[in-house]
Every structure is written in C-alpha cells, then in structure tokens.
Design a protein around this motif. Structure first.
Motif, PDB file in Angstrom:
ATOM      1  N   HIS A 112      45.589 -89.106  25.081  1.00 57.32           N
ATOM      2  CA  HIS A 112      45.935 -90.350  25.755  1.00 57.32           C
ATOM      3  C   HIS A 112      45.097 -91.492  25.187  1.00 57.32           C
ATOM      4  CE1 HIS A 112      48.154 -87.910  28.564  1.00 57.32           C
ATOM      5  NE2 HIS A 112      47.078 -87.174  28.742  1.00 57.32           N
ATOM      6  N   ARG A 163      46.155 -99.550  33.702  1.00 56.20           N
ATOM      7  CA  ARG A 163      45.712 -98.311  34.349  1.00 56.20           C
ATOM      8  C   ARG A 163      44.810 -98.561  35.542  1.00 56.20           C
ATOM      9  NH1 ARG A 163      42.538 -95.355  29.865  1.00 56.20           N
ATOM     10  NH2 ARG A 163      41.792 -97.496  29.599  1.00 56.20           N
ATOM     11  N   SER A 175      38.883 -91.253  38.553  1.00 55.66           N
ATOM     12  CA  SER A 175      39.664 -91.313  37.321  1.00 55.66           C
ATOM     13  C   SER A 175      39.823 -89.922  36.721  1.00 55.66           C
ATOM     14  CB  SER A 175      38.993 -92.248  36.305  1.00 55.66           C
ATOM     15  OG  SER A 175      38.995 -93.581  36.766  1.00 55.66           O
ATOM     16  N   THR A 199      43.386 -87.961  36.051  1.00 53.28           N
ATOM     17  CA  THR A 199      43.732 -87.380  34.754  1.00 53.28           C
ATOM     18  C   THR A 199      44.138 -85.917  34.901  1.00 53.28           C
ATOM     19  OG1 THR A 199      42.277 -88.874  33.533  1.00 53.28           O
ATOM     20  CG2 THR A 199      42.841 -86.793  32.471  1.00 53.28           C
ATOM     21  N   ARG A 240      47.514 -85.613  36.439  1.00 60.76           N
ATOM     22  CA  ARG A 240      48.551 -85.961  35.462  1.00 60.76           C
ATOM     23  C   ARG A 240      48.806 -84.796  34.509  1.00 60.76           C
ATOM     24  NH1 ARG A 240      46.324 -90.241  32.787  1.00 60.76           N
ATOM     25  NH2 ARG A 240      45.609 -88.859  31.121  1.00 60.76           N
ATOM     26  N   GLU A 241      47.731 -84.115  34.100  1.00 60.18           N
ATOM     27  CA  GLU A 241      47.889 -82.963  33.222  1.00 60.18           C
ATOM     28  C   GLU A 241      48.687 -81.861  33.908  1.00 60.18           C
ATOM     29  OE1 GLU A 241      46.988 -82.376  30.093  1.00 60.18           O
ATOM     30  OE2 GLU A 241      46.104 -84.344  29.744  1.00 60.18           O
ATOM     31  N   ARG A 261      40.978 -83.982  26.206  1.00 58.17           N
ATOM     32  CA  ARG A 261      41.774 -85.119  26.704  1.00 58.17           C
ATOM     33  C   ARG A 261      41.095 -85.777  27.907  1.00 58.17           C
ATOM     34  NH1 ARG A 261      45.839 -81.353  25.585  1.00 58.17           N
ATOM     35  NH2 ARG A 261      46.152 -80.806  27.782  1.00 58.17           N
ATOM     36  N   LEU A 262      40.518 -84.953  28.774  1.00 63.12           N
ATOM     37  CA  LEU A 262      39.817 -85.503  29.931  1.00 63.12           C
ATOM     38  C   LEU A 262      38.638 -86.360  29.483  1.00 63.12           C
ATOM     39  CD1 LEU A 262      39.191 -85.659  32.987  1.00 63.12           C
ATOM     40  CD2 LEU A 262      37.868 -83.544  32.723  1.00 63.12           C
ATOM     41  N   ASP A 292      39.876 -89.629  28.011  1.00 62.78           N
ATOM     42  CA  ASP A 292      40.368 -90.552  29.039  1.00 62.78           C
ATOM     43  C   ASP A 292      39.211 -91.253  29.735  1.00 62.78           C
ATOM     44  OD1 ASP A 292      43.014 -90.233  28.589  1.00 62.78           O
ATOM     45  OD2 ASP A 292      43.497 -89.352  30.542  1.00 62.78           O
TER      46      ASP A 292
END
Length: 431
Positions: free
Chosen positions: A2, A24, A317, A321, A324-325, A350-351, A354
């Motif tokens: 992301h 965001r 946050s 995340t 969302r995953e 990814r975390l 982000d």
C-alpha cells in the motif's frame, strides 16, 4: 504494498490557514485546532468511566509534578498500597471463612442434610480459590532453546533494569506487549504483540522490552499476588450477584425476581469494595508506568522511548490496516483452505509500510487529540502526553543496549514460525 495517498491543500474553514489533507486521515488545522478531535471519544464513555479516567489523569499530573520537583517515586509502599494489601487480606479471609464453613457442614452433617450447604460452600470456595495462570494455549510460546538470540537480548535489557530475564515468550496478535507470572513458582512470561513489534525499529523494540522488564522492579501493588488474587475473587463474587433474566408472569420468574432484589445490596457492596481497591492501587499502578518508562529510556534511549509512545497513539491505524487485510483476503478466496498461506505472505511488511507512511501532520493531530481527551493505553495508565513529558525531565538518556543488523536477522529467524502462525490466525479468524 500500500502506498500513501496523495496529499492535497485546502484552506481551513475556521481561520483560512492553508492545511494539507490526506484522504486516509482526518482533515484538521494545526493553526486553530479545527477538527483536531472529531470523534470526541470521551463523550461516548459512561459517567463512571469518565470519572475514573479523570481520577487517573489527576494521579498522573500529581506524580509528574513530584518528578518535576525532584521527587523520588521509587518508594512504593505508601499508605494507599498498605491499605490495598490490608483490604485484600480481608477479602481472602472471607474466602477462608467460606472454606471453613463448608468443612464444618460436611463434617458435622455427613450423611445428612448438612451436606447440602457443605457441598454448596465447597463449590463456592473452589471458585474463589487463588489461581495461578498458566501459559497461553492458543498462541505460540517460545522457550530459550527456540529463540536464544531473543532471550539473550531480553536478558541484557533485564540487567539494565536490575532484574532477571523471562522464562517464556508468547507471541500474539495484539497491538501491545505485557509481562505476567505463571505457575506456582511464579515464572516470568513476556508477551509480544506482533502488530506492535513488527512496526517498531530495532531501538524502539529495545525500549519496549525495557518498559516491560521495568514492571518487574517497580513495585506495582495491583499486580502483586495478594492484591491481584483479591481482584479476581471480588470479580467472581460480583458475577454471582449479577441480575438473573426472568419472565415476570412465570412462577420461576417470580423467584428470579426475588433473588434479584436480594442480590442488590451484596452486589453494591462488592462493587464498592472493587472500586475502593481500584482507587487504592491506581496511584501505584501509574507510578509503575512512569518508572517503567524510565527503564525504557535507559535501555533504548529517551528518543526511542518517545518514539514508542508515538506508535501507541497510531495504534488504531494498525488495527484498520489489519482489518483491511482480512477483508481483502475474504474477497480473494476461501480463508480456511491452503490458499490462506499465500494471503498471509508479506502481511507484516505491509503493516509496517502502512504505519511508516502515516504523515507527520496526522501524528501531530493524534498528539493534540491525546492531550484533549487524556489518551492512555488504558484507564490504569497515566495519560500518554504526561508520560511523554516525564521522559523529557532531565538530560536525554543514551541507549544502554544496542543491536546490529545480523542480530536482528537472527531474531527475525527465531520469530519466523510464530510470525507465520499469527498471520494465519488473523487472516482466518479476522481482526
């Protein structure tokens, strides 16, 4: 992976100052604090919860004032702590009285009607008995042979704190870390929440471990065995006196209604004792957090300890995340088949990416909103901004413990299996 959303610029509707926005995050103005805390989380809390949060804030402010004036917080046996232990002993005396009562009824009424109250009191005493927590069964648990490098790092940090290391390390999916004791012998357990651990730099991780090791040396009355067991007994009593659902027109319902009326006074008494014990231990618990923060600064540096607190401010946050995953995985295919293994690949990277992409203006907003609402990890912690201010008293501390790339790679290898298992749990069970 992301990527950060493109920033735009617009005027503030209140003062006209140019403000940068990111789709965001919340749009707000740093010049006049317009929309700095649109959620107003404190207003959603109940009256008692707001009062408790206010009390915690007052304790935190007083303790910070003592530190600023050169006071010493290490003397943890204050009057409140002594009274808390005394009250806890009274609670345990009641448990012993229940136990003695069931033995008397069983001995004197053996084979007769006296066994009925004896068996009842025996069951009650058994539920109120002191318990020793065990190791978690649903999360990975590492021993020294499984992760020698990680345990060596914890041992090094523990020496800075003035204590010994831990006997086991559990790894779970919380955005948190904690320490506890388990077993009759009081062995030590460190629990690392991967969503927090994976988002931190190596030095911030050392500060995190320093904070947790600090809890073993700071004299937190609430988490001592005597007081903690009393809390558990009182919570059990309160559960027994909870109102029972009933149908008013039914004969059994009438009996349940009568029981509910009879339960009112005992329930209020238990709740009052719980509240009193909470108040008596709140100051000691907050003091323990300040002292643990100081150990974090000594171990990892003041700078790393402050950065760690900033990460706690954006914990929401991380949760967003991960949710969302989970949603993306659900849309991509079945979560309970072998395909789930592919969906977890790169989850932690990814975390981390982000969270690293959270812009500074959003972090600044969280700091200001935290001051307004008295943000804290939970109601037992001092407000985060007061902990931040406490670390700024005096000269900044350099790191007593450092690490290097090779050591980090070895620790990552030791955590690899746990990382994969926790990632699968998140994708499979949701977050």
């Amino acid at each position: 992976m992301h990527t950060a959303a493109a920033e735009t610029v617009q005027p503030c509707p209140e003062c006209g100052t140019e403000i940068r926005t990111d789709a965001r995050f919340t749009t707000w103005c740093a010049a006049c604090d317009w929309n700095v805390d649109p959620e107003r989380a404190e207003e959603k809390r109940g009256r008692l919860a707001r009062a408790r949060r206010a009390q915690a804030r007052r304790h935190g402010e007083r303790l910070l004032a003592e530190l600023s004036a050169g006071g010493n917080l290490s003397a943890h046996r204050d009057t409140s702590s002594i009274l808390a232990v005394a009250l806890s002993l009274v609670v345990h005396a009641l448990t012993l009285a229940v136990t003695a009562g069931d033995v008397w009824f069983l001995v004197t009424g053996w084979g007769g009607w006296g066994m009925i109250p004896g068996i009842f009191l025996l069951a009650l005493a058994w539920s109120l008995r002191p318990r020793f927590d065990g190791l978690p069964k649903d999360t990975p648990v590492l021993r020294r042979a499984d992760a020698p490098e990680l345990f060596a790092l914890v041992d090094e940090i523990a020496r800075v704190a003035g204590t010994r290391g831990v006997d086991a390390i559990a790894v779970d999916n919380r955005i948190n870390a904690s320490v506890a004791s388990y077993g009759v012998r009081g062995r030590r357990l460190l629990t690392l929440g991967l969503p927090l651990w994976e988002a931190l730099t190596p030095q911030q991780r050392i500060a995190l471990l320093g904070h947790e090791m600090g809890h073993y040396v700071n004299g937190d009355t609430r988490h001592g065995r005597v007081v903690a067991a009393a809390f558990r007994s009182l919570i059990t009593w309160h559960y027994y006196f909870e109102p029972v659902d009933h149908e008013p027109l039914d004969d059994t319902g009438a009996l349940m209604l009568l029981l509910n009326v009879l339960y009112v006074l005992p329930r209020l008494l238990v709740r009052g004792i719980l509240t009193l014990l909470d108040q008596l231990t709140l100051r000691a618990t907050q003091r323990a957090e300040y002292l643990a923060d100081r150990v974090a600064a000594r171990a990892g540096s003041t700078e790393a300890a402050l950065e760690l607190m900033d990460h706690l401010l954006i914990a929401d946050s991380a949760a967003v995340t991960l949710r969302r995953e989970v949603n993306l995985a659900a849309l991509s295919g079945p979560r309970r088949t072998g395909a789930s293994a592919d969906l977890t690949d790169g989850l932690w990277e990814r975390l981390a990416a982000d969270l690293a992409s959270v812009p500074e203006h959003e972090r600044d907003r969280q700091r200001r909103a935290g001051v307004l609402r008295g943000h804290s990890v939970d109601d037992s912690h001092p407000p985060t901004h007061l902990r931040h201010a406490c670390l700024l008293i005096g000269e900044p501390a350099p790191p007593a413990v450092t690490t290097d790339t090779e050591r980090e790679h070895r620790i990552a290898g030791e955590l690899a299996a746990a990382r994969a298992r926790v990632a699968r749990q998140i994708i499979r069970d949701g977050y």
